[in-house]
Design a protein around this motif. Sequence first.
Motif, PDB file in Angstrom:
ATOM      1  N   ARG A 170      54.823  -4.188-108.708  1.00 18.93           N
ATOM      2  CA  ARG A 170      55.965  -4.197-107.793  1.00 18.93           C
ATOM      3  C   ARG A 170      55.761  -5.186-106.649  1.00 18.93           C
ATOM      4  O   ARG A 170      56.130  -4.930-105.507  1.00 18.93           O
ATOM      5  CB  ARG A 170      56.252  -2.788-107.251  1.00 18.93           C
ATOM      6  CG  ARG A 170      56.629  -1.794-108.337  1.00 18.93           C
ATOM      7  CD  ARG A 170      57.113  -0.490-107.740  1.00 18.93           C
ATOM      8  NE  ARG A 170      57.452   0.461-108.792  1.00 18.93           N
ATOM      9  CZ  ARG A 170      57.949   1.677-108.580  1.00 18.93           C
ATOM     10  NH1 ARG A 170      58.166   2.083-107.341  1.00 18.93           N
ATOM     11  NH2 ARG A 170      58.228   2.475-109.579  1.00 18.93           N
ATOM     12  N   ASP A 179      53.398  -8.878-109.567  1.00 15.15           N
ATOM     13  CA  ASP A 179      53.809  -8.950-110.966  1.00 15.15           C
ATOM     14  C   ASP A 179      55.119  -9.693-111.172  1.00 15.15           C
ATOM     15  O   ASP A 179      55.716  -9.629-112.251  1.00 15.15           O
ATOM     16  CB  ASP A 179      53.919  -7.544-111.561  1.00 15.15           C
ATOM     17  CG  ASP A 179      54.930  -6.672-110.827  1.00 15.15           C
ATOM     18  OD1 ASP A 179      55.506  -7.131-109.832  1.00 15.15           O
ATOM     19  OD2 ASP A 179      55.130  -5.520-111.260  1.00 15.15           O
ATOM     20  N   THR A 200      57.877  -9.202-109.331  1.00 13.03           N
ATOM     21  CA  THR A 200      59.019  -8.443-108.823  1.00 13.03           C
ATOM     22  C   THR A 200      59.639  -9.104-107.605  1.00 13.03           C
ATOM     23  O   THR A 200      60.860  -9.296-107.524  1.00 13.03           O
ATOM     24  CB  THR A 200      58.580  -7.009-108.461  1.00 13.03           C
ATOM     25  OG1 THR A 200      57.941  -6.415-109.590  1.00 13.03           O
ATOM     26  CG2 THR A 200      59.774  -6.165-108.077  1.00 13.03           C
ATOM     27  N   LEU A 217      63.309 -11.074-107.060  1.00  9.82           N
ATOM     28  CA  LEU A 217      64.268 -10.731-106.006  1.00  9.82           C
ATOM     29  C   LEU A 217      64.677 -11.980-105.231  1.00  9.82           C
ATOM     30  O   LEU A 217      65.869 -12.203-104.972  1.00  9.82           O
ATOM     31  CB  LEU A 217      63.652  -9.697-105.062  1.00  9.82           C
ATOM     32  CG  LEU A 217      64.510  -9.282-103.864  1.00  9.82           C
ATOM     33  CD1 LEU A 217      65.731  -8.498-104.322  1.00  9.82           C
ATOM     34  CD2 LEU A 217      63.679  -8.462-102.881  1.00  9.82           C
ATOM     35  N   THR A 235      58.524 -15.741-111.385  1.00 11.07           N
ATOM     36  CA  THR A 235      58.602 -14.415-111.998  1.00 11.07           C
ATOM     37  C   THR A 235      57.776 -14.303-113.272  1.00 11.07           C
ATOM     38  O   THR A 235      56.980 -13.371-113.431  1.00 11.07           O
ATOM     39  CB  THR A 235      60.072 -14.080-112.312  1.00 11.07           C
ATOM     40  OG1 THR A 235      60.838 -14.170-111.105  1.00 11.07           O
ATOM     41  CG2 THR A 235      60.197 -12.696-112.906  1.00 11.07           C
ATOM     42  N   ALA A 238      54.450 -11.878-113.957  1.00 13.28           N
ATOM     43  CA  ALA A 238      54.476 -10.811-114.953  1.00 13.28           C
ATOM     44  C   ALA A 238      53.368 -10.981-115.987  1.00 13.28           C
ATOM     45  O   ALA A 238      52.695 -10.015-116.366  1.00 13.28           O
ATOM     46  CB  ALA A 238      55.836 -10.783-115.641  1.00 13.28           C
TER      47      ALA A 238
END
Length: 324
Positions: free
Chosen positions: A87, A90, A92, A96, A109, A113
């Motif tokens: 969160r 990774d 996240t 955003l 992103t 991940a």
Amino acid sequence: MSARLRVALIGGGQNCEHEVSLASAASVRAALDPARYEAVPLTILRDGRWLGPDEEALGSSAADSLAAALAVLAGCDVVLPLLHGPRGEDGTLAALCELAGLPCAGSPTRAGALTMDKWATKLVAEAVGVRTAPGRLVTEAEAAAVLFDGPVVVKPVAAGSSFGVCLVETEEALEPALRAALALDDRVLVEQVVRGREIDVAVLDDPDHGRRVGPPLEILVAQPLFDTTTKYDGSAEFVIPAPLTGTESKALTEAALRVYDALGCRGLARVDFFLTAEGLVLNEVNTMPGLTAESQVPKMFAAEGLPYPEFLDRLIRSTPGLAR
């Protein structure tokens, strides 16, 4: 845009590395050059709510405070997400920012991940010719069927700072180690123990001089495992530069860059290896490693003449889409 860049420094997070992230954020905030940057601190609490620059809650729920946080972020020139672990690191926060059209320092992103997923990292590394420790992926449903066939390391697939990582040397210790790792993730790795020197390599996309690799760092610990306690109790010794032959240094640098590019990393990453008698073995990749002044990566670049505040400046200015 103002004369100074407004930098949103996001710390905290909803995982076991919350306190580590707060330390990174506080250290970065104190070190940023006030002539160049205006720091705008934001904190994500463990329950998902955000605190604003004045440390007041931005909303009564996670959803409300996220909306308010986005309004604060919209007034910044760049986001530096100092979150470690799920969160955050990774991908996240990068996602955003991408959805909101905000320049975000560090890896995008997909890279976040992939690198947070240690199993995916292994697959990518092996595909580009970088060896990893032999091991298997285990889920909750498969845990009872795992047999002990010698010393192994058990670790959550997606966690950092060695939380949930355990060296298992007896059959009796295997089941508790699996349970501890599964408490943090629904997938775990069971890997053969690799005996070798622990060497870290840091990669920085320096906007002034192009991509650079810092002096390699060797971790010396008395224990057989560089675990969470050892990482933060001050007992580990960091040797910079690590005493390596030219051939060893070249192999580590080339492997680090190969993995960095294959995973799609950007801005910064720390690539961790074991150096064995048979050659190097990739351990893991961190796209947002600890960033206090005493953390490994800043110390590595400081050792070659890039002071901590200037290192942070280079990292921020490496952000795509940042108006300079």
